[in-house]
Design an enzyme around this catalytic site. Structure first.
Site, PDB file in Angstrom:
ATOM      1  N   GLN A  95       0.754  -1.222   0.101  1.00  0.00           N
ATOM      2  CA  GLN A  95      -0.229   0.079  -0.127  1.00  0.00           C
ATOM      3  C   GLN A  95       0.835   1.332  -0.163  1.00  0.00           C
ATOM      4  OE1 GLN A  95      -2.988   0.618  -0.555  1.00  0.00           O
ATOM      5  NE2 GLN A  95      -3.710  -1.632  -0.604  1.00  0.00           N
ATOM      6  N   HIS A 178      -6.635   0.627   7.126  1.00  0.00           N
ATOM      7  CA  HIS A 178      -7.078  -0.549   7.868  1.00  0.00           C
ATOM      8  C   HIS A 178      -7.320  -0.262   9.396  1.00  0.00           C
ATOM      9  CE1 HIS A 178      -7.888  -4.579   8.252  1.00  0.00           C
ATOM     10  NE2 HIS A 178      -6.902  -5.104   8.459  1.00  0.00           N
ATOM     11  N   ASP A 262     -13.200  -6.974   6.384  1.00  0.00           N
ATOM     12  CA  ASP A 262     -12.101  -7.252   5.767  1.00  0.00           C
ATOM     13  C   ASP A 262     -11.405  -8.640   6.177  1.00  0.00           C
ATOM     14  OD1 ASP A 262      -9.654  -6.236   3.786  1.00  0.00           O
ATOM     15  OD2 ASP A 262      -8.782  -6.617   5.548  1.00  0.00           O
ATOM     16  N   GLU A 298     -11.810 -28.825 -13.942  1.00  0.00           N
ATOM     17  CA  GLU A 298     -13.095 -28.710 -13.487  1.00  0.00           C
ATOM     18  C   GLU A 298     -13.307 -27.983 -12.080  1.00  0.00           C
ATOM     19  OE1 GLU A 298     -15.646 -29.375 -15.155  1.00  0.00           O
ATOM     20  OE2 GLU A 298     -14.505 -30.272 -16.960  1.00  0.00           O
ATOM     21  N   SER A 324     -24.804 -24.235 -19.813  1.00  0.00           N
ATOM     22  CA  SER A 324     -25.919 -25.007 -20.115  1.00  0.00           C
ATOM     23  C   SER A 324     -27.080 -25.126 -19.237  1.00  0.00           C
ATOM     24  CB  SER A 324     -25.338 -26.320 -20.460  1.00  0.00           C
ATOM     25  OG  SER A 324     -25.161 -26.922 -19.284  1.00  0.00           O
TER      26      SER A 324
END
EC number: 1.1.1.86
Length: 404
Positions: A95, A178, A262, A298, A324
Protein backbone atom coordinates in the site's frame (compact mmCIF):
# COMPACT_ATOMS: atom_id res chain seq x y z
CA UNK A 1 -19.00 -29.16 -16.10
CA UNK A 2 -18.24 -28.16 -19.65
CA UNK A 3 -18.55 -24.48 -20.49
CA UNK A 4 -20.98 -24.89 -23.39
CA UNK A 5 -21.21 -21.42 -24.79
CA UNK A 6 -22.55 -22.07 -28.28
CA UNK A 7 -23.85 -19.32 -30.53
CA UNK A 8 -27.41 -20.36 -29.76
CA UNK A 9 -26.86 -20.22 -26.03
CA UNK A 10 -24.97 -16.96 -26.25
CA UNK A 11 -27.91 -15.38 -28.05
CA UNK A 12 -30.24 -16.70 -25.38
CA UNK A 13 -28.04 -15.18 -22.72
CA UNK A 14 -28.08 -11.88 -24.55
CA UNK A 15 -31.87 -11.89 -24.73
CA UNK A 16 -32.05 -12.75 -21.05
CA UNK A 17 -29.80 -9.96 -19.95
CA UNK A 18 -31.04 -7.23 -22.29
CA UNK A 19 -28.44 -4.87 -23.59
CA UNK A 20 -25.48 -6.37 -21.77
CA UNK A 21 -22.96 -8.08 -23.97
CA UNK A 22 -20.83 -11.16 -23.63
CA UNK A 23 -17.22 -10.41 -23.00
CA UNK A 24 -15.35 -10.71 -26.28
CA UNK A 25 -11.87 -10.01 -25.21
CA UNK A 26 -9.49 -12.85 -24.59
CA UNK A 27 -8.76 -13.87 -21.03
CA UNK A 28 -5.23 -12.58 -21.40
CA UNK A 29 -6.63 -9.09 -22.03
CA UNK A 30 -8.88 -9.41 -18.97
CA UNK A 31 -5.94 -10.51 -16.91
CA UNK A 32 -3.97 -7.45 -17.90
CA UNK A 33 -6.50 -5.20 -16.18
CA UNK A 34 -5.43 -6.59 -12.83
CA UNK A 35 -1.85 -7.53 -13.56
CA UNK A 36 0.76 -6.34 -11.10
CA UNK A 37 2.79 -3.45 -12.48
CA UNK A 38 6.52 -3.28 -12.66
CA UNK A 39 8.11 -2.17 -9.42
CA UNK A 40 10.24 0.38 -11.27
CA UNK A 41 8.77 3.75 -12.15
CA UNK A 42 9.99 7.08 -13.43
CA UNK A 43 10.40 9.65 -10.67
CA UNK A 44 7.16 11.35 -11.71
CA UNK A 45 4.45 10.90 -14.28
CA UNK A 46 1.56 13.09 -15.36
CA UNK A 47 -1.63 12.07 -13.59
CA UNK A 48 -3.93 10.37 -16.12
CA UNK A 49 -7.22 11.89 -17.14
CA UNK A 50 -9.95 10.56 -14.83
CA UNK A 51 -13.44 9.78 -16.11
CA UNK A 52 -15.74 10.87 -13.28
CA UNK A 53 -19.14 12.39 -12.57
CA UNK A 54 -19.38 13.60 -8.94
CA UNK A 55 -21.08 12.49 -5.71
CA UNK A 56 -24.40 10.72 -5.94
CA UNK A 57 -26.86 8.74 -3.85
CA UNK A 58 -27.14 5.16 -5.08
CA UNK A 59 -29.61 2.41 -4.25
CA UNK A 60 -27.84 -0.82 -3.25
CA UNK A 61 -30.61 -3.42 -3.27
CA UNK A 62 -32.99 -1.14 -1.37
CA UNK A 63 -30.42 0.63 0.81
CA UNK A 64 -29.38 4.12 -0.23
CA UNK A 65 -25.76 5.13 0.22
CA UNK A 66 -23.67 8.13 -0.71
CA UNK A 67 -20.92 7.36 -3.19
CA UNK A 68 -18.19 9.91 -3.82
CA UNK A 69 -16.36 10.09 -7.13
CA UNK A 70 -13.13 11.64 -8.28
CA UNK A 71 -14.86 14.57 -9.96
CA UNK A 72 -15.51 16.04 -6.52
CA UNK A 73 -11.73 16.43 -6.27
CA UNK A 74 -10.13 17.36 -9.60
CA UNK A 75 -6.35 17.58 -9.56
CA UNK A 76 -6.37 21.36 -9.18
CA UNK A 77 -8.59 21.14 -6.09
CA UNK A 78 -6.40 18.42 -4.57
CA UNK A 79 -3.25 20.46 -5.01
CA UNK A 80 -4.88 23.59 -3.58
CA UNK A 81 -6.52 21.82 -0.62
CA UNK A 82 -3.34 20.04 0.45
CA UNK A 83 -0.92 22.82 -0.55
CA UNK A 84 0.21 23.35 3.05
CA UNK A 85 0.43 19.65 3.87
CA UNK A 86 3.18 17.09 3.68
CA UNK A 87 1.95 13.52 3.30
CA UNK A 88 4.32 11.20 5.17
CA UNK A 89 4.01 7.64 3.87
CA UNK A 90 5.20 5.41 6.73
CA UNK A 91 6.11 2.02 5.34
CA UNK A 92 6.80 1.19 1.71
CA UNK A 93 5.17 -2.17 1.27
CA UNK A 94 2.26 -2.89 -1.05
CA UNK A 95 0.00 0.00 0.00
CA UNK A 96 2.80 2.45 0.75
CA UNK A 97 4.24 1.91 -2.70
CA UNK A 98 0.96 2.29 -4.59
CA UNK A 99 -0.58 5.10 -2.57
CA UNK A 100 2.66 7.05 -2.30
CA UNK A 101 3.41 7.04 -6.02
CA UNK A 102 -0.16 7.95 -6.91
CA UNK A 103 -0.30 10.89 -4.50
CA UNK A 104 3.07 12.09 -5.79
CA UNK A 105 1.86 11.90 -9.38
CA UNK A 106 -1.21 13.95 -8.40
CA UNK A 107 1.16 16.80 -7.57
CA UNK A 108 1.01 16.59 -3.78
CA UNK A 109 3.96 17.01 -1.44
CA UNK A 110 4.79 13.43 -0.45
CA UNK A 111 7.66 11.97 1.55
CA UNK A 112 8.40 8.38 2.53
CA UNK A 113 9.57 7.10 5.90
CA UNK A 114 11.19 3.67 6.17
CA UNK A 115 14.11 1.99 7.90
CA UNK A 116 17.29 3.41 6.42
CA UNK A 117 19.21 1.09 4.06
CA UNK A 118 16.62 -1.68 4.36
CA UNK A 119 14.95 -3.38 1.39
CA UNK A 120 12.10 -0.84 1.35
CA UNK A 121 14.59 2.04 1.43
CA UNK A 122 16.37 0.64 -1.62
CA UNK A 123 13.08 0.04 -3.43
CA UNK A 124 11.97 3.60 -2.71
CA UNK A 125 15.17 4.95 -4.24
CA UNK A 126 14.54 2.87 -7.36
CA UNK A 127 11.08 4.45 -7.55
CA UNK A 128 12.51 7.95 -7.53
CA UNK A 129 12.35 8.94 -3.87
CA UNK A 130 15.45 10.95 -2.93
CA UNK A 131 17.22 10.45 0.43
CA UNK A 132 17.22 13.67 2.43
CA UNK A 133 14.58 15.26 0.20
CA UNK A 134 11.64 12.89 -0.12
CA UNK A 135 12.98 9.79 1.64
CA UNK A 136 13.74 9.72 5.38
CA UNK A 137 14.02 7.40 8.35
CA UNK A 138 10.59 6.81 9.95
CA UNK A 139 10.87 9.18 12.91
CA UNK A 140 12.23 12.03 10.80
CA UNK A 141 9.45 11.61 8.23
CA UNK A 142 6.81 11.78 10.96
CA UNK A 143 8.31 14.99 12.31
CA UNK A 144 8.26 16.54 8.84
CA UNK A 145 4.78 15.32 7.89
CA UNK A 146 1.44 16.92 8.66
CA UNK A 147 -0.60 13.91 7.47
CA UNK A 148 0.93 10.73 8.88
CA UNK A 149 -0.11 7.82 6.67
CA UNK A 150 0.68 4.74 8.73
CA UNK A 151 0.88 1.99 6.12
CA UNK A 152 3.09 -0.42 8.02
CA UNK A 153 1.85 -3.96 8.53
CA UNK A 154 -0.47 -4.50 11.49
CA UNK A 155 2.27 -6.22 13.46
CA UNK A 156 4.82 -3.51 12.61
CA UNK A 157 2.38 -0.78 13.65
CA UNK A 158 2.08 -2.41 17.06
CA UNK A 159 5.83 -2.78 17.40
CA UNK A 160 6.69 0.79 16.38
CA UNK A 161 3.83 2.67 18.06
CA UNK A 162 5.70 3.53 21.30
CA UNK A 163 8.27 5.49 19.26
CA UNK A 164 5.77 6.93 16.78
CA UNK A 165 3.05 8.09 19.17
CA UNK A 166 4.93 11.01 20.81
CA UNK A 167 5.72 12.43 17.36
CA UNK A 168 2.07 12.68 16.30
CA UNK A 169 1.51 16.11 17.77
CA UNK A 170 -1.49 18.43 17.83
CA UNK A 171 -2.51 19.61 14.38
CA UNK A 172 -1.33 16.51 12.52
CA UNK A 173 -3.66 13.97 10.92
CA UNK A 174 -3.28 10.24 11.54
CA UNK A 175 -4.26 8.13 8.53
CA UNK A 176 -4.71 4.37 8.30
CA UNK A 177 -5.72 2.01 5.49
CA UNK A 178 -7.01 -0.64 7.88
CA UNK A 179 -9.02 -0.39 11.09
CA UNK A 180 -7.09 -3.21 12.76
CA UNK A 181 -4.73 -1.25 14.99
CA UNK A 182 -7.36 1.13 16.35
CA UNK A 183 -10.26 -1.29 16.81
CA UNK A 184 -8.14 -3.98 18.46
CA UNK A 185 -6.28 -1.43 20.57
CA UNK A 186 -6.49 -3.63 23.67
CA UNK A 187 -4.03 -5.92 21.92
CA UNK A 188 -2.11 -3.48 19.73
CA UNK A 189 -1.85 -0.82 22.48
CA UNK A 190 -2.43 1.81 19.80
CA UNK A 191 -4.43 4.66 21.33
CA UNK A 192 -4.48 7.65 18.95
CA UNK A 193 -3.78 11.07 20.50
CA UNK A 194 -6.96 12.96 21.42
CA UNK A 195 -5.98 16.17 19.63
CA UNK A 196 -5.56 14.91 16.03
CA UNK A 197 -7.94 13.86 13.27
CA UNK A 198 -7.91 10.08 12.80
CA UNK A 199 -9.14 8.83 9.43
CA UNK A 200 -9.10 5.75 7.24
CA UNK A 201 -8.93 5.15 3.49
CA UNK A 202 -9.09 1.47 2.58
CA UNK A 203 -8.58 0.59 -1.11
CA UNK A 204 -10.36 -2.62 -2.06
CA UNK A 205 -7.33 -4.30 -3.52
CA UNK A 206 -3.59 -4.67 -3.24
CA UNK A 207 -1.26 -1.71 -3.51
CA UNK A 208 -0.13 -3.00 -6.88
CA UNK A 209 -3.71 -2.91 -8.13
CA UNK A 210 -4.11 0.59 -6.70
CA UNK A 211 -1.13 1.67 -8.79
CA UNK A 212 -2.12 -0.20 -11.94
CA UNK A 213 -5.66 1.17 -12.09
CA UNK A 214 -4.42 4.70 -11.42
CA UNK A 215 -1.93 4.48 -14.27
CA UNK A 216 -4.73 3.24 -16.54
CA UNK A 217 -6.80 6.32 -15.66
CA UNK A 218 -9.49 4.35 -13.84
CA UNK A 219 -9.13 4.06 -10.09
CA UNK A 220 -9.92 1.46 -7.45
CA UNK A 221 -12.98 1.33 -5.20
CA UNK A 222 -12.18 2.42 -1.65
CA UNK A 223 -13.97 2.99 1.64
CA UNK A 224 -13.31 5.82 4.07
CA UNK A 225 -14.05 6.34 7.74
CA UNK A 226 -13.58 8.93 10.46
CA UNK A 227 -12.58 7.75 13.93
CA UNK A 228 -11.85 11.13 15.44
CA UNK A 229 -12.76 14.58 14.08
CA UNK A 230 -10.96 17.36 15.93
CA UNK A 231 -10.88 19.95 13.16
CA UNK A 232 -14.37 19.43 11.78
CA UNK A 233 -12.79 18.66 8.41
CA UNK A 234 -11.82 15.03 8.90
CA UNK A 235 -14.40 13.67 6.46
CA UNK A 236 -13.55 15.96 3.56
CA UNK A 237 -9.88 15.38 4.25
CA UNK A 238 -10.40 11.60 4.08
CA UNK A 239 -12.34 11.80 0.82
CA UNK A 240 -9.72 14.08 -0.72
CA UNK A 241 -6.93 11.73 0.30
CA UNK A 242 -8.87 8.77 -1.08
CA UNK A 243 -8.88 10.47 -4.46
CA UNK A 244 -5.24 11.49 -4.09
CA UNK A 245 -4.08 7.91 -3.59
CA UNK A 246 -5.97 6.64 -6.63
CA UNK A 247 -9.57 5.89 -5.67
CA UNK A 248 -12.34 6.05 -8.26
CA UNK A 249 -15.46 5.45 -6.18
CA UNK A 250 -15.47 5.97 -2.43
CA UNK A 251 -17.90 4.49 0.10
CA UNK A 252 -18.43 5.47 3.73
CA UNK A 253 -17.92 2.99 6.55
CA UNK A 254 -16.57 2.85 10.12
CA UNK A 255 -13.22 1.63 11.40
CA UNK A 256 -14.94 -1.36 13.05
CA UNK A 257 -17.02 -2.38 10.04
CA UNK A 258 -14.01 -2.05 7.75
CA UNK A 259 -11.75 -4.30 9.77
CA UNK A 260 -14.38 -6.95 10.49
CA UNK A 261 -15.57 -7.21 6.88
CA UNK A 262 -11.97 -7.22 5.68
CA UNK A 263 -10.81 -10.01 7.99
CA UNK A 264 -13.93 -12.09 7.36
CA UNK A 265 -13.56 -11.64 3.60
CA UNK A 266 -9.89 -12.63 3.55
CA UNK A 267 -10.52 -15.74 5.62
CA UNK A 268 -13.71 -16.53 3.73
CA UNK A 269 -14.66 -16.06 0.08
CA UNK A 270 -11.62 -14.06 -0.98
CA UNK A 271 -8.87 -16.43 0.11
CA UNK A 272 -9.28 -19.04 2.85
CA UNK A 273 -12.78 -20.24 2.03
CA UNK A 274 -12.23 -20.50 -1.70
CA UNK A 275 -8.94 -22.33 -1.12
CA UNK A 276 -10.73 -24.82 1.12
CA UNK A 277 -13.48 -25.38 -1.44
CA UNK A 278 -10.95 -25.84 -4.25
CA UNK A 279 -9.06 -28.41 -2.19
CA UNK A 280 -12.20 -30.28 -1.13
CA UNK A 281 -13.55 -30.67 -4.66
CA UNK A 282 -10.16 -31.55 -6.14
CA UNK A 283 -9.56 -34.21 -3.49
CA UNK A 284 -13.00 -35.76 -3.97
CA UNK A 285 -12.50 -35.97 -7.74
CA UNK A 286 -9.06 -37.51 -7.34
CA UNK A 287 -10.28 -40.01 -4.74
CA UNK A 288 -13.07 -41.01 -7.13
CA UNK A 289 -10.64 -41.81 -9.95
CA UNK A 290 -10.33 -38.61 -11.98
CA UNK A 291 -6.95 -37.53 -13.34
CA UNK A 292 -5.09 -34.50 -11.94
CA UNK A 293 -5.63 -32.54 -15.16
CA UNK A 294 -9.35 -33.23 -15.23
CA UNK A 295 -9.76 -32.48 -11.53
CA UNK A 296 -7.88 -29.19 -11.82
CA UNK A 297 -9.72 -28.10 -14.95
CA UNK A 298 -13.14 -28.76 -13.41
CA UNK A 299 -12.18 -27.15 -10.10
CA UNK A 300 -9.92 -24.17 -10.74
CA UNK A 301 -9.16 -23.53 -14.40
CA UNK A 302 -12.71 -23.29 -15.66
CA UNK A 303 -13.70 -21.19 -12.67
CA UNK A 304 -10.93 -18.62 -12.95
CA UNK A 305 -10.66 -18.47 -16.74
CA UNK A 306 -14.27 -18.80 -17.91
CA UNK A 307 -16.83 -18.31 -15.15
CA UNK A 308 -15.51 -15.90 -12.51
CA UNK A 309 -14.62 -13.21 -15.07
CA UNK A 310 -18.25 -13.27 -16.26
CA UNK A 311 -19.49 -12.87 -12.68
CA UNK A 312 -17.12 -9.97 -12.14
CA UNK A 313 -18.13 -8.22 -15.34
CA UNK A 314 -21.86 -8.92 -15.56
CA UNK A 315 -23.12 -10.76 -12.45
CA UNK A 316 -23.93 -14.31 -11.39
CA UNK A 317 -27.25 -14.42 -13.26
CA UNK A 318 -25.47 -13.59 -16.49
CA UNK A 319 -22.93 -16.34 -15.93
CA UNK A 320 -25.75 -18.83 -15.28
CA UNK A 321 -27.51 -17.71 -18.47
CA UNK A 322 -24.33 -18.29 -20.48
CA UNK A 323 -24.04 -21.92 -19.32
CA UNK A 324 -25.94 -25.06 -20.25
CA UNK A 325 -29.38 -25.85 -18.83
CA UNK A 326 -27.92 -28.91 -17.11
CA UNK A 327 -25.27 -26.79 -15.41
CA UNK A 328 -27.82 -24.18 -14.33
CA UNK A 329 -30.22 -26.74 -12.90
CA UNK A 330 -27.53 -28.40 -10.82
CA UNK A 331 -26.07 -25.11 -9.60
CA UNK A 332 -29.45 -23.80 -8.47
CA UNK A 333 -30.41 -27.08 -6.78
CA UNK A 334 -27.17 -27.42 -4.81
CA UNK A 335 -26.82 -23.78 -3.76
CA UNK A 336 -29.02 -24.16 -0.62
CA UNK A 337 -26.90 -27.07 0.62
CA UNK A 338 -23.67 -25.12 0.27
CA UNK A 339 -25.32 -22.01 1.74
CA UNK A 340 -26.44 -23.88 4.84
CA UNK A 341 -23.06 -25.55 5.37
CA UNK A 342 -21.02 -22.41 4.78
CA UNK A 343 -23.11 -20.01 6.88
CA UNK A 344 -22.31 -22.05 9.97
CA UNK A 345 -18.59 -21.76 9.33
CA UNK A 346 -18.81 -18.08 8.39
CA UNK A 347 -20.78 -17.17 11.51
CA UNK A 348 -18.13 -18.92 13.59
CA UNK A 349 -15.49 -16.98 11.67
CA UNK A 350 -17.32 -13.67 12.21
CA UNK A 351 -17.49 -14.32 15.95
CA UNK A 352 -13.77 -15.02 16.08
CA UNK A 353 -13.00 -11.81 14.21
CA UNK A 354 -15.36 -9.69 16.30
CA UNK A 355 -14.13 -11.00 19.66
CA UNK A 356 -10.49 -10.34 18.75
CA UNK A 357 -9.33 -13.95 18.51
CA UNK A 358 -8.22 -13.53 14.90
CA UNK A 359 -6.40 -10.30 15.74
CA UNK A 360 -4.61 -12.04 18.60
CA UNK A 361 -3.62 -14.95 16.36
CA UNK A 362 -2.37 -12.60 13.64
CA UNK A 363 -0.31 -10.43 15.98
CA UNK A 364 1.27 -13.39 17.77
CA UNK A 365 2.20 -15.14 14.53
CA UNK A 366 3.42 -12.10 12.63
CA UNK A 367 5.41 -10.78 15.59
CA UNK A 368 7.37 -13.99 16.07
CA UNK A 369 11.08 -13.59 15.27
CA UNK A 370 10.95 -16.55 12.87
CA UNK A 371 7.57 -15.72 11.32
CA UNK A 372 9.10 -15.32 7.86
CA UNK A 373 10.60 -18.81 7.99
CA UNK A 374 7.28 -20.26 9.17
CA UNK A 375 5.38 -18.40 6.47
CA UNK A 376 7.77 -19.52 3.73
CA UNK A 377 7.38 -23.10 4.92
CA UNK A 378 3.59 -22.87 4.74
CA UNK A 379 3.73 -21.39 1.25
CA UNK A 380 6.09 -24.12 0.15
CA UNK A 381 3.65 -26.74 1.42
CA UNK A 382 0.84 -25.10 -0.57
CA UNK A 383 3.05 -24.83 -3.65
CA UNK A 384 3.86 -28.54 -3.48
CA UNK A 385 0.25 -29.74 -3.22
CA UNK A 386 -0.74 -31.88 -6.19
CA UNK A 387 -3.55 -29.51 -7.16
CA UNK A 388 -1.17 -26.60 -7.73
CA UNK A 389 1.51 -28.76 -9.32
CA UNK A 390 -1.12 -29.89 -11.81
CA UNK A 391 -2.13 -26.26 -12.20
CA UNK A 392 1.34 -25.27 -13.37
CA UNK A 393 1.05 -27.67 -16.28
CA UNK A 394 -2.52 -26.68 -17.11
CA UNK A 395 -1.61 -22.99 -17.16
CA UNK A 396 1.28 -23.69 -19.52
CA UNK A 397 -1.25 -25.01 -22.04
CA UNK A 398 -3.30 -21.81 -22.20
CA UNK A 399 -3.57 -20.25 -25.68
CA UNK A 400 -1.48 -17.22 -24.77
CA UNK A 401 1.46 -19.53 -24.00
CA UNK A 402 1.14 -21.51 -27.21
CA UNK A 403 1.10 -19.04 -30.07
CA UNK A 404 2.52 -20.56 -33.25
Amino acid sequence: MSFRNSSRMAMKALRTMGSRRLATRSMSVMARTIAAPSMRFAPRMTAPLMQTRGMRVMDFAGTKENVWERSDWPREKLVDYFKNDTLAIIGYGSQGHGQGLNARDQGLNVIVGVRKDGASWKQAIEDGWVPGKTLFPVEEAIKKGSIIMNLLSDAAQTETWPKIAPLITKGKTLYFSHGFSVIFKDQTKIHPPKDVDVILVAPKGSGRTVRTLFKEGRGINSSFAVYQDVTGKAQEKAIGLAVAVGSGFIYQTTFKKEVISDLVGERGCLMGGINGLFLAQYQVLRERGHSPAEAFNETVEEATQSLYPLIGKYGLDYMFAACSTTARRGAIDWTPRFLEANKKVLNELYDNVENGNEAKRSLEYNSAPNYRELYDKELEEIRNLEIWKAGEVVRSLRPEHNKH
